[in-house]
Design an enzyme around this catalytic site. Structure first.
Site, mmCIF file in Angstrom:
data_model
loop_
_atom_site.group_PDB
_atom_site.id
_atom_site.type_symbol
_atom_site.label_atom_id
_atom_site.label_comp_id
_atom_site.label_asym_id
_atom_site.label_seq_id
_atom_site.Cartn_x
_atom_site.Cartn_y
_atom_site.Cartn_z
ATOM 1 C CG LEU A 93 -1.762 -0.975 1.311
ATOM 2 C CD1 LEU A 93 -2.935 -0.713 2.693
ATOM 3 C CD2 LEU A 93 -2.838 -1.028 0.149
ATOM 4 C CB SER A 94 2.362 3.372 1.975
ATOM 5 O OG SER A 94 2.997 4.415 2.066
#
Length: 321
Positions: A93-94
Site C-alpha cells: 500500500l505504501s
C-alpha cells in the site's frame, strides 16, 4: 523548520554516507537539496519496513530486542533503496521511495523560494519533510487517500520537527482548499494526468508525476492545458488509489521475449495500452530505433490528453487515459 535537537546527531554518520552515495550517483546537484537530505533523519520516517521473501514478508523495526535485526533495519533505512512500509493482505500500500530517485525528482521539480507545493501520496512523510526543510512547512501540502497513512505521516513529521499540512483525501482530485499551487509532485503512479490538477495550478506551474514506468514533467499553460516530456529516469511507484483504474493488460502472445524483457519497450507498451495493439507498439518501437523515454511526451487539453513520440502533432500520437 529544523529537526528536534535530540535527533540531530542520531545516526548522523549513516545519513552523511547516504548523502555522499546519492551525490556520487549524479543527484543532489543543488546544494539546498543536499542540505535537506543531510538534515532530515530518514530513520524517524521508517520506524519499520518489510522484507519480502519466498516465505512471505518479514518486519524489521528499530526497537527490535534482537541487536542483529535492529542492525538490519538500520542498514535498510540508510541504504539507497525503496522500502515497503505498509502491506495489507500481501498487497503493498505504501513505501519509502529510493532516496536517489527522490533526489532526482526534487531536482526536477525546479522549486524556488515561496513556491506552494502539493505532494500527492504522503507515504511516510519523508518527502514532505525534505520539501519543508527547503521551502518552509507553510508552503507544503501532502495528500493521501488512506487516513491511517496520513496520520502516520503527520506523526513522523512531528517527531522530526516539521508540521506541513497533511490531509486524507483523493489525490486525483487535488486539494482545492489549498490551491493555487506552483508545483504538484506525485509519488504514486497515475494512469493519466488528473485534469483537476491543472485547475489548481498557477500559469507556468510544473507537474511531475510517475506515468507508465517513467516520470512526466508537464508545464501548465492554464487551467485546461499542459504539456511536457518524460525524463530519462525509469520510475516504479505504488499506483494511485482512488482515481481511475489503469489500463487493462493486453494480450502479448507472439511478442519476442527479448522485447517483453526490455525496460524501454515495456514503458511504451504500458504508455500505449489503451490505444495501440502490442504488435503495433513493437513495430513502432523498432521503426523508430528503440526510442528512449525522453523522446515521448504528453499533452493535456480541455478535449482530452494524448501521448506522443517526438512531436505532439504526430505522426505518432495516441489517446491517453
Amino acid at each position: 523548520m529544523g529537526a528536534h535537537a535530540e535527533f540531530v546527531d542520531l545516526y548522523a554518520d549513516e545519513r552523511a554516507a547516504l548523502v555522499r552515495e546519492i551525490a556520487a550517483a549524479g543527484a543532489l546537484k543543488d546544494p539546498a537539496w543536499r542540505a535537506a537530505f543531510g538534515a532530515v533523519p530518514r530513520h524517524l520516517f521508517v520506524p519499520y519496513w518489510f522484507k519480502f521473501g519466498p516465505g512471505g514478508s518479514e518486519r524489521l523495526w528499530g526497537e527490535d530486542p534482537d541487536p542483529q535485526r535492529r542492525e538490519r533495519w538500520l542498514r535498510g533505512v540508510y541504504a539507497d533503496t525503496a522500502l515497503a512500509t505498509r502491506v495489507r493482505d500481501g498487497v503493498l500500500l505504501s513505501s519509502s521511495s529510493q532516496p536517489s530517485l527522490m533526489a532526482r525528482m526534487l531536482d526536477e521539480l525546479e522549486v524556488r523560494e515561496g513556491h506552494e507545493v502539493l505532494e500527492v501520496g504522503a507515504g511516510t512523510g519523508y518527502n514532505a519533510a525534505l520539501l519543508s526543510h527547503r521551502l518552509g512547512e507553510e508552503h507544503v501540502t501532502s495528500l493521501d487517500l488512506e487516513p491511517e497513512i496520513a496520520e502516520s505521516a503527520r506523526s513522523h513529521l512531528a517527531r522530526a520537527g516539521y508540521a506541513p499540512v497533511v490531509l486524507a483525501g483523493d489525490g486525483a482530485r487535488g486539494c482545492p482548499a489549498r490551491a493555487p499551487f506552483d508545483r504538484i509532485m506525485a509519488t504514486c503512479t497515475v494512469p493519466s494526468v488528473p485534469p483537476q490538477w491543472l485547475g489548481q495550478c498557477r500559469p507556468g506551474a510544473r507537474i511531475l508525476a510517475p506515468l507508465s514506468t517513467g516520470l512526466i514533467a508537464l508545464r501548465v499553460r492554464d487551467g485546461s492545458y499542459a504539456e511536457g516530456r518524460f525524463l530519462p529516469t525509469p520510475a516504479y511507484f505504488v499506483p494511485l488509489r482512488g482515481g481511475p483504474a489503469g489500463p487493462a493488460p493486453r494480450y502479448t502472445g507472439g511478442l519476442p521475449r527479448s522485447a517483453l524483457e526490455n525496460d524501454l519497450f515495456r514503458f511504451l507498451l504500458t504508455l500505449s495500452a489503451n490505444s495501440l495493439d502490442p504488435h503495433e507498439a513493437l513495430a513502432l518501437w523498432h521503426l523508430e530505433g528503440r526510442p528512449r523515454r525522453e523522446r515521448f511526451g504528453v499533452t493535456v487539453s480541455g478535449v482530452g490528453q494524448w501521448a506522443w513520440l517526438d512531436d505532439p502533432a504526430g505522426p505518432y500520437a495516441w489517446p491517453l487515459g
